[in-house]
Scaffold this active site. Structure first.
Site, short mmCIF file in Angstrom:
data_model
loop_
_atom_site.label_atom_id
_atom_site.label_comp_id
_atom_site.label_asym_id
_atom_site.label_seq_id
_atom_site.Cartn_x
_atom_site.Cartn_y
_atom_site.Cartn_z
CE1 TYR A 129 15.98 12.29 -7.66
CE2 TYR A 129 18.11 11.68 -8.60
CZ TYR A 129 17.07 11.44 -7.72
OH TYR A 129 17.09 10.33 -6.91
CG HIS B 120 14.14 10.80 2.02
ND1 HIS B 120 13.18 9.84 1.79
CD2 HIS B 120 14.82 10.40 3.12
CE1 HIS B 120 13.27 8.89 2.72
NE2 HIS B 120 14.24 9.21 3.54
P1 OAD Z 1 6.26 4.21 -1.47
O1 OAD Z 1 6.09 4.25 -2.96
O2 OAD Z 1 7.17 3.18 -0.90
O3 OAD Z 1 4.84 4.00 -0.79
C1 OAD Z 1 3.75 4.77 -1.22
C2 OAD Z 1 2.59 4.56 -0.27
O4 OAD Z 1 1.55 5.43 -0.64
C3 OAD Z 1 2.03 3.12 -0.28
O5 OAD Z 1 1.86 2.67 1.06
C4 OAD Z 1 0.68 3.30 -0.98
O6 OAD Z 1 -0.31 2.40 -0.49
C5 OAD Z 1 0.33 4.72 -0.61
N1 OAD Z 1 -0.59 5.40 -1.54
C6 OAD Z 1 -0.79 5.23 -2.86
N2 OAD Z 1 -1.73 6.06 -3.32
C7 OAD Z 1 -2.14 6.81 -2.27
C8 OAD Z 1 -3.09 7.85 -2.09
N3 OAD Z 1 -3.82 8.33 -3.10
N4 OAD Z 1 -3.23 8.37 -0.86
C9 OAD Z 1 -2.49 7.92 0.19
N5 OAD Z 1 -1.60 6.95 0.08
C10 OAD Z 1 -1.41 6.38 -1.12
O7 OAD Z 1 6.66 5.69 -1.01
P2 OAD Z 1 7.41 6.16 0.35
O8 OAD Z 1 7.00 5.31 1.49
O9 OAD Z 1 7.18 7.63 0.45
O10 OAD Z 1 13.38 8.06 -1.11
O11 OAD Z 1 8.90 5.89 -0.03
C11 OAD Z 1 9.92 6.24 0.86
C12 OAD Z 1 11.18 6.63 0.12
O12 OAD Z 1 11.51 5.61 -0.84
C13 OAD Z 1 11.04 7.87 -0.73
O13 OAD Z 1 11.19 9.06 0.02
C14 OAD Z 1 12.14 7.71 -1.73
C15 OAD Z 1 12.03 6.24 -2.03
O14 OAD Z 1 13.22 5.60 -2.36
C16 OAD Z 1 14.35 8.68 -1.83
O15 OAD Z 1 14.27 8.85 -3.03
C17 OAD Z 1 15.53 9.10 -1.02
#
Ligand code: OAD
Length: 233
Positions: free
Chosen positions: A53, A104
């Site tokens: 972190y 989160h």
């Molecule tokens: P993910 O990495 O799982 O998903 C990222 C999403 O962003 C995917 O659906 C991509 O297609 C999309 N993406 C990529 N580039 C983009 C762009 N330029 N514009 C818009 N979208 C784009 O991330 P999260 O769903 O946020 O938790 O992950 C959820 C949680 O998993 C996080 O909060 C984290 C992780 O473990 C903790 O650390 C507690």
């Protein structure tokens, strides 16, 4: 004013240079998630978690909000905008969003391990380490060790209920840049009332119910489209 609720994930910060978790070359491809983001990992090797972190924090310092974060602030002129984010970065706040709920946790904060209600925004003069980094030896003013103010896998999500409350009041719900795999955050969509307009901006969208209006674009372009759509209604 209509209530516009945003539910953002890592994708909204991708164009600010912050890696997502599950895309190719994402964070979870380069770090074992259960070592750096789980309750058990923290008990096993807290030094590694501090280091992970610390690196994220230093990287965040060099990043700036992008046009998607800024576009959501623009919408505050016409809507009562509430942001729910899974992101631990502070880019929504730095863009100027007035109401941000972090599901989160927050990267720029640490908290006492003995008294979790004692939360410190970094950099913080009251800690033994006064910069943006902490270690297992960092102490707060009460002599207690601190940990990142992050929700690890295996821990409860205290902000989930307030987030559900916001989604239930939404006239318009906009989901941006999330793979919709991490629960309970992914379930928020299901709490929208019948008749709520729901948009989902993501260049590689997860499968969603047919009543969701998918905008298959990057966040900066998708938010620009959304602004046009909402203004023309
Ligand atoms: P993910 O990495 O799982 O998903 C990222 C999403 O962003 C995917 O659906 C991509 O297609 C999309 N993406 C990529 N580039 C983009 C762009 N330029 N514009 C818009 N979208 C784009 O991330 P999260 O769903 O946020 O938790 O992950 C959820 C949680 O998993 C996080 O909060 C984290 C992780 O473990 C903790 O650390 C507690």
């Amino acid at each position: 004013m209509k209530k516009l609720v945003i539910s953002s994930g890592a994708g909204i910060s991708a164009e600010s240079g912050i890696k997502t978790f599950r895309d190719a070359d994402g964070l979870w491809e380069n770090y074992p998630v259960m070592d750096v983001a789980s309750h058990e990992g923290f008990l096993r090797n807290p030094a590694l978690i501090h280091q992970f972190y610390n690196e994220r924090r230093l990287q965040l310092q060099g990043a700036q909000p992008n046009a998607a974060h800024l576009g959501l602030v623009e919408l505050e002129k016409d809507f009562d905008v509430r942001v729910i984010t899974q992101n631990v970065d502070d880019l929504h706040e730095r863009a100027g969003s007035a109401n941000v709920l972090h599901l989160h946790g927050e990267l720029m904060k640490v908290r006492s391990m003995r008294h979790p209600e004692r939360i410190y925004q970094l950099p913080c003069d009251q800690l033994t380490d006064k910069g943006l980094t902490t270690t297992v030896d960092t102490r707060d003013p009460y002599g207690d060790p601190v940990r990142p103010h992050i929700v690890f896998f295996g821990e409860s999500v205290p902000e989930f209920e307030p987030a559900v409350g916001l989604v239930q009041q939404a006239d318009i719900l906009v989901v941006i840049g999330t793979s919709l795999v991490v629960y309970p955050a992914a379930a928020l969509l299901q709490y929208a009332r019948r008749g709520t307009e729901v948009y989902y901006i993501d260049p590689n969208p997860a499968s969603v119910p047919s009543w969701v209006h998918v905008i298959p674009k990057k966040a900066t372009e998708g938010v620009a489209d959304l602004i046009k759509l909402l203004r023309n209604q």
